[in-house]
Design a protein around this motif. Structure first.
Motif, PDB file in Angstrom:
ATOM      1  N   ALA A  33      87.311 -25.626   1.813  1.00  0.00           N
ATOM      2  CA  ALA A  33      86.295 -24.716   2.326  1.00  0.00           C
ATOM      3  C   ALA A  33      86.662 -23.355   2.351  1.00  0.00           C
ATOM      4  N   VAL A  34      85.811 -22.422   2.317  1.00  0.00           N
ATOM      5  CA  VAL A  34      86.077 -21.088   2.667  1.00  0.00           C
ATOM      6  C   VAL A  34      85.015 -20.210   3.229  1.00  0.00           C
ATOM      7  N   SER A  35      85.588 -19.077   3.802  1.00  0.00           N
ATOM      8  CA  SER A  35      84.567 -18.423   4.623  1.00  0.00           C
ATOM      9  C   SER A  35      84.647 -17.100   4.305  1.00  0.00           C
ATOM     10  N   LEU A  36      83.652 -16.332   3.768  1.00  0.00           N
ATOM     11  CA  LEU A  36      83.902 -15.007   3.352  1.00  0.00           C
ATOM     12  C   LEU A  36      82.860 -13.967   4.003  1.00  0.00           C
ATOM     13  N   ASN A  37      83.507 -12.796   4.372  1.00  0.00           N
ATOM     14  CA  ASN A  37      82.732 -11.512   4.998  1.00  0.00           C
ATOM     15  C   ASN A  37      82.019 -10.871   3.892  1.00  0.00           C
ATOM     16  N   VAL A  38      80.195 -11.072   3.625  1.00  0.00           N
ATOM     17  CA  VAL A  38      79.720 -10.553   2.628  1.00  0.00           C
ATOM     18  C   VAL A  38      78.687  -9.492   3.301  1.00  0.00           C
ATOM     19  N   VAL A  39      78.172  -8.625   2.233  1.00  0.00           N
ATOM     20  CA  VAL A  39      77.640  -7.463   2.731  1.00  0.00           C
ATOM     21  C   VAL A  39      76.048  -7.793   2.895  1.00  0.00           C
ATOM     22  N   GLU A  40      75.475  -7.215   4.002  1.00  0.00           N
ATOM     23  CA  GLU A  40      73.975  -7.589   4.259  1.00  0.00           C
ATOM     24  C   GLU A  40      73.039  -6.816   3.168  1.00  0.00           C
ATOM     25  N   GLU A  41      71.939  -7.051   2.928  1.00  0.00           N
ATOM     26  CA  GLU A  41      70.916  -6.565   2.252  1.00  0.00           C
ATOM     27  C   GLU A  41      69.727  -6.783   2.983  1.00  0.00           C
ATOM     28  N   ARG A  42      68.915  -5.368   3.087  1.00  0.00           N
ATOM     29  CA  ARG A  42      67.784  -5.449   3.896  1.00  0.00           C
ATOM     30  C   ARG A  42      66.702  -4.498   2.948  1.00  0.00           C
ATOM     31  N   PRO A  43      65.406  -4.867   3.445  1.00  0.00           N
ATOM     32  CA  PRO A  43      64.415  -3.881   2.702  1.00  0.00           C
ATOM     33  C   PRO A  43      64.227  -2.758   3.606  1.00  0.00           C
ATOM     34  N   LEU A  44      63.875  -1.721   2.870  1.00  0.00           N
ATOM     35  CA  LEU A  44      63.442  -0.371   3.714  1.00  0.00           C
ATOM     36  C   LEU A  44      62.309   0.118   2.913  1.00  0.00           C
ATOM     37  N   THR A  45      61.084   0.142   3.614  1.00  0.00           N
ATOM     38  CA  THR A  45      60.050   0.741   2.879  1.00  0.00           C
ATOM     39  C   THR A  45      59.914   2.178   3.276  1.00  0.00           C
ATOM     40  N   GLU A  91      62.089  -1.856  13.810  1.00  0.00           N
ATOM     41  CA  GLU A  91      61.506  -3.224  14.036  1.00  0.00           C
ATOM     42  C   GLU A  91      60.950  -3.679  12.762  1.00  0.00           C
ATOM     43  N   ILE A  92      60.216  -2.716  12.104  1.00  0.00           N
ATOM     44  CA  ILE A  92      59.412  -2.965  10.790  1.00  0.00           C
ATOM     45  C   ILE A  92      60.187  -2.373   9.454  1.00  0.00           C
ATOM     46  N   GLU A  93      61.461  -1.754   9.785  1.00  0.00           N
ATOM     47  CA  GLU A  93      62.225  -1.371   8.487  1.00  0.00           C
ATOM     48  C   GLU A  93      61.618  -0.309   7.790  1.00  0.00           C
ATOM     49  N   THR A  94      60.856   0.496   8.290  1.00  0.00           N
ATOM     50  CA  THR A  94      60.116   1.665   7.597  1.00  0.00           C
ATOM     51  C   THR A  94      60.530   2.880   8.040  1.00  0.00           C
ATOM     52  N   VAL A  95      60.618   3.900   7.193  1.00  0.00           N
ATOM     53  CA  VAL A  95      60.743   5.148   7.263  1.00  0.00           C
ATOM     54  C   VAL A  95      59.456   5.984   6.653  1.00  0.00           C
ATOM     55  N   VAL A  96      58.922   6.909   7.544  1.00  0.00           N
ATOM     56  CA  VAL A  96      57.935   7.930   7.067  1.00  0.00           C
ATOM     57  C   VAL A  96      58.384   9.339   7.107  1.00  0.00           C
ATOM     58  N   VAL A  97      58.165   9.791   5.941  1.00  0.00           N
ATOM     59  CA  VAL A  97      58.630  11.299   5.735  1.00  0.00           C
ATOM     60  C   VAL A  97      57.268  11.987   5.903  1.00  0.00           C
ATOM     61  N   ARG A  98      57.232  12.988   6.756  1.00  0.00           N
ATOM     62  CA  ARG A  98      55.634  13.676   6.946  1.00  0.00           C
ATOM     63  C   ARG A  98      56.159  15.228   6.482  1.00  0.00           C
ATOM     64  N   THR A  99      55.238  15.621   5.770  1.00  0.00           N
ATOM     65  CA  THR A  99      55.544  17.173   5.245  1.00  0.00           C
ATOM     66  C   THR A  99      54.218  17.802   5.810  1.00  0.00           C
ATOM     67  N   ARG A 100      54.272  19.327   5.814  1.00  0.00           N
ATOM     68  CA  ARG A 100      53.107  19.901   6.538  1.00  0.00           C
ATOM     69  C   ARG A 100      52.072  20.340   5.327  1.00  0.00           C
ATOM     70  N   VAL A 101      52.339  20.016   3.846  1.00  0.00           N
ATOM     71  CA  VAL A 101      51.384  20.328   2.878  1.00  0.00           C
ATOM     72  C   VAL A 101      51.548  18.929   2.295  1.00  0.00           C
ATOM     73  N   GLN A 102      50.321  18.187   1.907  1.00  0.00           N
ATOM     74  CA  GLN A 102      50.296  16.899   1.190  1.00  0.00           C
ATOM     75  C   GLN A 102      50.829  17.314  -0.300  1.00  0.00           C
ATOM     76  N   THR A 103      51.667  16.237  -0.930  1.00  0.00           N
ATOM     77  CA  THR A 103      52.371  16.458  -2.168  1.00  0.00           C
ATOM     78  C   THR A 103      51.625  15.591  -3.215  1.00  0.00           C
ATOM     79  N   ASP A 104      52.125  15.827  -4.483  1.00  0.00           N
ATOM     80  CA  ASP A 104      51.384  15.254  -5.432  1.00  0.00           C
ATOM     81  C   ASP A 104      51.937  13.922  -5.998  1.00  0.00           C
ATOM     82  N   HIS A 105      52.695  13.080  -5.024  1.00  0.00           N
ATOM     83  CA  HIS A 105      53.209  12.013  -5.238  1.00  0.00           C
ATOM     84  C   HIS A 105      52.600  10.864  -5.857  1.00  0.00           C
ATOM     85  N   GLU A 106      51.188  11.222  -5.675  1.00  0.00           N
ATOM     86  CA  GLU A 106      50.254   9.916  -6.517  1.00  0.00           C
ATOM     87  C   GLU A 106      50.392   9.964  -7.906  1.00  0.00           C
ATOM     88  N   ASP A 107      50.433  11.153  -8.283  1.00  0.00           N
ATOM     89  CA  ASP A 107      50.547  11.381 -10.066  1.00  0.00           C
ATOM     90  C   ASP A 107      51.934  10.785 -10.419  1.00  0.00           C
TER      91      ASP A 107
END
Length: 292
Positions: A33-45, A91-107
């Motif tokens: 038997a072994v016990s190991l310390n392992v890195v967590e992995e979480r989603p961030l939207t 709580e919902i593991e989300t970051v929202v970045v807001r800009t003054r002017v809309q970007t062209d990220h859809e393209d």
């Protein structure tokens, strides 16, 4: 020479943060038997204004830096854009970045492709186009500083030494490491650095970027887009990474271990002021912490 004990990181690794690792149990090759310390992995939207951009797998630290750096390095956010808010909801593991002017990220989203990166290694079709007109400063780099950085960084207590399965990226100036970011994907780690530099309005021209990961095309592109003239790694190269570094004039140094390194681009920036034979050999790696 700086040492791991007296290196003054503005942000350093957090191997003892209980949120970043957990104990798992199993058996070894003999059935014990072994016990190991392992890195967590979480989603961030990550959202840019009202548009969901990507869900990245990450260890969960510095989420706002990761979101900002990801958007900057994908060309979805420009350094001239005015950011009006960066909101993280744990709580919902989300970051929202807001800009003054809309970007062209859809393209840009329409031209998304998969790369060789670990975890979520997505790059958008115009990242290469973003290199057009990039001019990196001819800031010299002393080999004595590189040896000191390697010595300090490799002896710094880190998640890699505590649990493995992780990459590190360190922003440096001369022989001083400034911030040390780790994550399950090397691109996440460098994005955190980019986000910190943007938030703190840091000049890139006098900096060196040190990474534990491979020197791939995307790592080279991101470093060049950040305006950093020198990229260093313990690991090796890909041919396309070397070719792009040569095209943009970035100093690319790999396989830096102990007394040795290889420079495949940007030799003109190197000031060889240290005798390689006088450098200490690569130390034996410390064993990873076993769980208790």
């Amino acid at each position: 020479m700086a040492t791991a004990q007296n290196a003054s990181y503005l942000i350093g690794p957090a191997p003892d943060d209980p949120r970043l690792t957990r104990i798992v149990t199993g058996t070894d090759q003999s059935g014990a038997a072994v016990s190991l310390n392992v890195v967590e992995e979480r989603p961030l939207t990550i959202y840019l204004n009202a548009r969901e951009i990507v869900t990245a797998m990450t260890i969960g630290d510095h989420p706002t830096y990761l979101a900002l750096g990801f958007l900057l390095n994908q060309g979805m956010l420009k350094r001239s854009d005015q950011v009006t808010g960066v909101d993280y909801d744990a709580e919902i593991e989300t970051v929202v970045v807001r800009t003054r002017v809309q970007t062209d990220h859809e393209d840009k989203l329409a031209r998304k492709t998969r790369t060789s990166g670990c975890a979520v290694g997505t790059v958008f079709g115009d990242m290469m186009a973003g290199l057009d007109g990039v001019t990196l400063p001819d800031t010299s780099v002393r080999t004595s500083d590189l040896y000191n950085l390697s010595h300090t960084i490799n002896r710094t207590p880190s998640l890699y030494l505590a649990a493995g399965a992780i990459h590190g990226t360190v922003l440096c100036k001369a022989d001083q490491p400034l911030i040390y970011m780790e994550d399950v994907g090397r691109h996440n780690a460098v994005d955190k650095v980019a986000g910190w530099m943007f938030s703190e309005q840091q000049d890139a021209g006098d900096k060196v970027l040190y990474t534990t990961g491979r020197l791939t095309s995307e790592m080279v592109i991101k470093t060049a887009l950040m305006g950093i003239p020198t990229l260093v790694s313990r690991s090796g190269f890909t041919a396309w990474g070397v070719e792009i570094a040569q095209q943009v004039g970035l100093t690319l140094i790999g396989r830096m271990k102990g007394q040795r390194f290889v420079c495949l681009s940007g030799e003109h920036r190197l000031i060889r002021d240290a005798d390689p034979a006088a450098q200490p050999p690569e130390p034996q790696k410390a064993g990873r912490k076993a769980a208790t």
